[in-house]
Structure formats: structure tokens, C-alpha cells
Write an enzyme that holds these catalytic residues in place. Structure first.
Site, PDB file in Angstrom:
ATOM      1  N   ASP A  50     -10.898   0.584  -3.322  1.00 39.53           N
ATOM      2  CA  ASP A  50     -10.689   1.635  -4.327  1.00 39.53           C
ATOM      3  C   ASP A  50     -11.779   1.565  -5.404  1.00 39.53           C
ATOM      4  OD1 ASP A  50      -9.820  -0.638  -5.610  1.00 39.53           O
ATOM      5  OD2 ASP A  50      -7.863   0.168  -6.206  1.00 39.53           O
ATOM      6  N   SER A  51     -12.671   0.566  -5.300  1.00 35.64           N
ATOM      7  CA  SER A  51     -13.873   0.527  -6.152  1.00 35.64           C
ATOM      8  C   SER A  51     -14.773   1.718  -5.824  1.00 35.64           C
ATOM      9  CB  SER A  51     -14.629  -0.794  -5.962  1.00 35.64           C
ATOM     10  OG  SER A  51     -14.886  -1.039  -4.593  1.00 35.64           O
ATOM     11  N   ASP A  89      -8.072   0.396   1.341  1.00 33.73           N
ATOM     12  CA  ASP A  89      -7.400  -0.048   0.109  1.00 33.73           C
ATOM     13  C   ASP A  89      -6.367   0.992  -0.316  1.00 33.73           C
ATOM     14  OD1 ASP A  89      -7.297  -2.107  -1.679  1.00 33.73           O
ATOM     15  OD2 ASP A  89      -9.129  -1.551  -2.770  1.00 33.73           O
ATOM     16  N   LYS A 118      -4.987  -2.923   2.405  1.00 34.15           N
ATOM     17  CA  LYS A 118      -4.926  -3.961   1.364  1.00 34.15           C
ATOM     18  C   LYS A 118      -4.168  -3.398   0.172  1.00 34.15           C
ATOM     19  CE  LYS A 118      -8.601  -5.074  -1.388  1.00 34.15           C
ATOM     20  NZ  LYS A 118      -8.023  -4.781  -2.712  1.00 34.15           N
ATOM     21  N   GLU A 120      -2.644  -4.676  -3.973  1.00 33.84           N
ATOM     22  CA  GLU A 120      -2.720  -5.674  -5.047  1.00 33.84           C
ATOM     23  C   GLU A 120      -1.331  -6.106  -5.481  1.00 33.84           C
ATOM     24  OE1 GLU A 120      -5.169  -4.207  -8.260  1.00 33.84           O
ATOM     25  OE2 GLU A 120      -6.845  -3.755  -6.915  1.00 33.84           O
ATOM     26  N   GLU A 187      -9.291 -12.855  -6.406  1.00 36.54           N
ATOM     27  CA  GLU A 187     -10.366 -12.326  -7.248  1.00 36.54           C
ATOM     28  C   GLU A 187     -10.290 -12.934  -8.646  1.00 36.54           C
ATOM     29  OE1 GLU A 187     -10.796  -8.064  -7.303  1.00 36.54           O
ATOM     30  OE2 GLU A 187     -12.307  -8.133  -8.897  1.00 36.54           O
TER      31      GLU A 187
HETATM   32  O1  KIV Z   1     -11.924  -2.232  -4.238  1.00 36.00           O
HETATM   33  C1  KIV Z   1     -12.591  -3.260  -4.076  1.00 36.00           C
HETATM   34  O2  KIV Z   1     -13.831  -3.228  -3.994  1.00 36.00           O
HETATM   35  C2  KIV Z   1     -11.894  -4.533  -3.994  1.00 36.00           C
HETATM   36  C3  KIV Z   1     -12.710  -5.778  -3.931  1.00 36.00           C
HETATM   37  C4  KIV Z   1     -13.193  -6.116  -5.289  1.00 36.00           C
HETATM   38  C5  KIV Z   1     -11.974  -6.904  -3.305  1.00 36.00           C
HETATM   39  O3  KIV Z   1     -10.708  -4.555  -4.002  1.00 36.00           O
END
Ligand code: KIV
Length: 282
Positions: A50-51, A89, A118, A120, A187
């Protein structure tokens, strides 16, 4: 050249370093060209993180992407048909409200081409984790400095520095592993804590700003390649400065266009004499 073995959540699960495996290499990518390139470079896991929000869409934090954007970019990376495992994500609020909604959203990323999702958070997210796993979708956990908790954490700060917080994080990691997560991202945590968690859980830990003891490492591709607009955090190693390359290349292109040096004869399609003569009479 021999074909690469397809990486699956099941094959990642078996890659604890303590059992003799090489560390897992994971990197983010958000589109087909970079999905293709990072796969050809040999990464094990491509995270469509999600970055995306910050690195591609220009937002200030990850709270600004939703399911539509994530599914769109998971599909783009998947069109590269990588041998690496594609992990999609789940964005903020896509798995926080109802387990059923979490399953539907995870399924969207799987249908877009991901092999796993993934999310969180630790014990608080177990209902979502368990529901997604019950739908046969592999889940990667993510603990420590979880960017979707930006406001709750009061900023991007290393987590688990105090013994109490470290104990909670270890309990979260064990709960995710017990629930059936195939790997856990750690992280922004002190190295000693990452080492402890890695030694205590039976599935691989993948570190980002968590030191060298994890079973694998992940970096954001834009940090690694010098494409981010923000200064990189201390844990980033920059392997290339593509930003500089782009500036120089596009700068030369602009200069060539303005001076008339581009396009040249060789870069031009030529018509026949008859066509030129005919056009003159039009
Ligand atoms: O979204 C992302 O890039 C991440 C990484 C920092 C693990 O979750």
C-alpha cells in the site's frame, strides 16, 4: 538458462534460516515493467504494497489508497507472470470492520492475480486473519512500525523499544503464526527483538528496519532505486540512482528536440518520390 521455480506461500513458509535456508529477498513493485524486472533479477516475493500511495500516487501516507487502486496494481504486476510470489497488501479499513468484508477484499486481490495477501496488526486482527485463512487465502502478517497505524503511533517511530511493548509484539507474532500466517513482516523494531521473534516463531520473519537476524528482508523499490521524493530512512540501502538517470536522459531528450537534433534521418519513416510528388499536387 534454467526456468525459475515458482515461489508459493507454502514454499516461503518452509524457509526458516535456522533450518539452512537462504534469506528471503522481497521487494515492492506496483506495475508490469518493474514486476517483470524485479522478477528477472531473482526476488522471491513481490509485494504490491500500500506504499503505492506514496511512491506512485503521490499521497502523503498509506491511508489514502483503497481496494480499487490496490486491485488495479496487483493486476498490473501479475501481468508480468512472475515466478516470484505476488503478495497483495490489504489497505487500511479493508479488513478492520467485518471478517466477511476482509475475506471479500482478500479474494479481490487473489482474483487480480496475487498468491497471498498481507495485513497489518496482531491479536486485534485475528478475526480477519482467521476468516481469510478459512477461505484458503494465505496471509502474511505485519508487525512493529505498521504505517496504517500512523496516527495511533503518533508518527513513524521504532516500536518495541520498551520491554512491555516488546513482550506484546512477541505475543502478536506467536498469535499470527499459530493462526496460520505463512510469514510475518517485522518493520522498524530493534534488532534484538527481531532476533527473539525470529527464534520463537516457526514461520519466516521478513525484516524492514529490523536488522540482519530475520529470515528475509524487504525494501520499498523506490527507496532501493533512488526514485523516492523523501529522504530515505536509515535502514535503506540505495543500490541505484534512477532518479538521476531519468533527469539526465529526459534532459538530453528535451535539448535534442529543441535543437532539432531529434528525430534524425534514421529515426524517420520516408515516403516514395511518387508520394511526395502526389502530395505536392494536393
Ligand atoms: O506497503 C509496503 O511497502 C510495505 C512494506 C514497507 C513492508 O508494507
Amino acid at each position: 538458462m534454467s526456468e525459475r521455480q515458482v515461489v508459493t506461500a507454502a514454499s516461503v513458509r518452509s524457509r526458516k534460516r535456522a533450518e539452512g535456508s537462504e534469506p528471503i529477498a522481497m521487494v515492492t513493485a506496483y506495475d508490469e515493467p518493474f514486476g517483470r524486472l524485479v522478477d528477472a533479477a531473482g526476488v522471491d516475493i513481490i509485494l504490491v504494497g500500500d506504499s503505492l500511495a506514496e511512491n506512485v500516487l503521490g499521497h502523503e501516507d498509506t491511508l489514502h489508497v483503497g481496494m480499487d487502486e490496490m486491485a488495479h496494481h496487483v493486476a498490473a504486476v501479475s501481468r508480468a507472470r512472475p515466478s516470484a510470489l505476488v503478495v497483495g497488501d490489504l489497505p487500511w479499513l479493508s479488513y478492520h470492520l467485518e471478517p466477511l468484508e476482509a475475506v471479500r477484499n482478500a479474494a479481490r486481490l487473489i482474483r487480480a492475480g496475487a498468491g497471498a495477501v498481507k495485513l497489518e496488526g496482531g491479536r486485534r486482527r485475528l478475526p480477519a486473519v482467521e476468516a481469510i485463512l478459512a477461505a484458503e487465502i494465505p496471509v502474511m502478517g505485519h508487525l512493529g512500525l505498521t504505517p496504517q497505524s500512523l496516527h495511533a503511533m503518533g508518527g513513524y517511530k521504532v516500536q518495541g523499544r520498551q520491554l512491555g511493548a516488546a513482550r506484546e509484539l512477541l505475543a502478536d507474532a506467536k498469535a499470527l503464526a499459530d493462526a496460520g500466517c505463512f510469514a510475518v513482516v517485522l518493520e522498524g523494531v530493534p534488532e534484538v527483538l527481531a532476533e527473539k521473534v525470529t527464534g520463537e516463531i516457526p514461520v519466516p520473519t521478513i525484516g524492514i528496519g529490523a536488522g540482519p537476524s530475520c529470515d528475509g528482508q524487504v525494501l520499498v523499490m523506490h527507496d532501493l532505486l533512488g526514485l523516492s521524493r523523501r529522504p530515505a530512512p536509515k535502514f535503506v540501502r540505495r543500490y541505484a540512482d534512477l532518479g538521476e538517470l531519468v533527469l539526465a536522459a529526459v534532459g538530453r531528450y528535451c535539448a535534442d528536440v529543441r535543437s532539432g537534433a531529434f528525430p534524425s534521418e534514421e529515426e524517420t519513416y520516408h515516403g516514395s518520390r511518387e508520394l511526395a510528388a502526389g502530395l505536392g499536387e494536393l
